[in-house]
Design a protein around this motif. Sequence first.
Motif, PDB file in Angstrom:
ATOM      1  N   GLU A  31       9.946  18.439  37.574  1.00  0.00           N
ATOM      2  CA  GLU A  31       9.389  19.500  38.406  1.00  0.00           C
ATOM      3  C   GLU A  31      10.506  20.285  39.086  1.00  0.00           C
ATOM      4  OE1 GLU A  31       6.452  19.878  42.209  1.00  0.00           O
ATOM      5  OE2 GLU A  31       6.044  18.305  40.747  1.00  0.00           O
ATOM      6  N   VAL A  32      10.420  21.598  39.004  1.00  0.00           N
ATOM      7  CA  VAL A  32      11.414  22.479  39.596  1.00  0.00           C
ATOM      8  C   VAL A  32      10.758  23.199  40.767  1.00  0.00           C
ATOM      9  CG1 VAL A  32      12.902  24.463  39.174  1.00  0.00           C
ATOM     10  CG2 VAL A  32      12.552  22.795  37.365  1.00  0.00           C
ATOM     11  N   SER A  33      11.426  23.183  41.913  1.00  0.00           N
ATOM     12  CA  SER A  33      10.872  23.870  43.074  1.00  0.00           C
ATOM     13  C   SER A  33      10.935  25.379  42.878  1.00  0.00           C
ATOM     14  CB  SER A  33      11.644  23.474  44.335  1.00  0.00           C
ATOM     15  OG  SER A  33      12.945  24.017  44.291  1.00  0.00           O
ATOM     16  N   ASP A  34      10.130  26.109  43.644  1.00  0.00           N
ATOM     17  CA  ASP A  34      10.119  27.568  43.547  1.00  0.00           C
ATOM     18  C   ASP A  34      11.503  28.144  43.794  1.00  0.00           C
ATOM     19  OD1 ASP A  34       7.437  27.359  43.094  1.00  0.00           O
ATOM     20  OD2 ASP A  34       6.813  28.197  45.022  1.00  0.00           O
ATOM     21  N   SER A  35      12.153  27.660  44.849  1.00  0.00           N
ATOM     22  CA  SER A  35      13.466  28.206  45.184  1.00  0.00           C
ATOM     23  C   SER A  35      14.489  27.890  44.099  1.00  0.00           C
ATOM     24  CB  SER A  35      13.949  27.702  46.537  1.00  0.00           C
ATOM     25  OG  SER A  35      14.039  26.290  46.526  1.00  0.00           O
ATOM     26  N   GLU A  36      14.395  26.714  43.488  1.00  0.00           N
ATOM     27  CA  GLU A  36      15.313  26.352  42.395  1.00  0.00           C
ATOM     28  C   GLU A  36      15.042  27.226  41.170  1.00  0.00           C
ATOM     29  OE1 GLU A  36      18.220  24.322  40.072  1.00  0.00           O
ATOM     30  OE2 GLU A  36      17.948  24.581  42.218  1.00  0.00           O
ATOM     31  N   ALA A  37      13.778  27.462  40.854  1.00  0.00           N
ATOM     32  CA  ALA A  37      13.421  28.314  39.713  1.00  0.00           C
ATOM     33  C   ALA A  37      13.951  29.730  39.917  1.00  0.00           C
ATOM     34  CB  ALA A  37      11.907  28.327  39.519  1.00  0.00           C
ATOM     35  N   ILE A  38      13.787  30.254  41.119  1.00  0.00           N
ATOM     36  CA  ILE A  38      14.272  31.603  41.429  1.00  0.00           C
ATOM     37  C   ILE A  38      15.794  31.645  41.366  1.00  0.00           C
ATOM     38  CG2 ILE A  38      14.461  33.319  43.277  1.00  0.00           C
ATOM     39  CD1 ILE A  38      11.612  32.437  44.123  1.00  0.00           C
ATOM     40  N   ARG A  39      16.438  30.644  41.945  1.00  0.00           N
ATOM     41  CA  ARG A  39      17.900  30.594  41.944  1.00  0.00           C
ATOM     42  C   ARG A  39      18.438  30.575  40.522  1.00  0.00           C
ATOM     43  NH1 ARG A  39      21.825  27.648  40.909  1.00  0.00           N
ATOM     44  NH2 ARG A  39      20.645  25.786  40.406  1.00  0.00           N
TER      45      ARG A  39
END
Length: 166
Positions: A31-39
Amino acid sequence: RRRCSGGAQRSADEVSVEMSGPASGEMSEREVSDSEAIRRFQQMKREAQMMTAKIAELEYELGEHDLVVTNVSKLEAERAAFRLVGTVLIRETVGEVLPKVKENRDRIVATIGTLKRALTEKNTEAENWKTKYGIKTQQEIELEQRSRAAQEAATKSEPSSTGVLA
């Protein structure tokens, strides 16, 4: 939907990003967090921008090499020519310099081709990532808002069909 800031280094279409969750509705292996996905998406876009800048720089150098080849090939092979290698100016003959310049030009062409393929792959990877995690750029969000506003305005301005026209 969550809205997250675009980060410290901003580009014109990445000021902010909107997440709408995984497009397929399934969870990824990790699972990838929203902030990690955006980064990670922004990092991919920065890498693509750097490749584009390098391609432009190499295309400029290619033009310079083509200009030299065109002008120097008209000269006598025994004529003196100077070639800059790093910060050292070397005196050689046109016959010695021309093949080296052509070889460098060919390497530049090959490098541009390699970078263009890598750029295509990076853009595809970024688009797949964007789709997978439902990321929308600021530009896309604004376009959707304008489209909705235009549809609402068109709906309000349509004459009602209940009236009688005489």
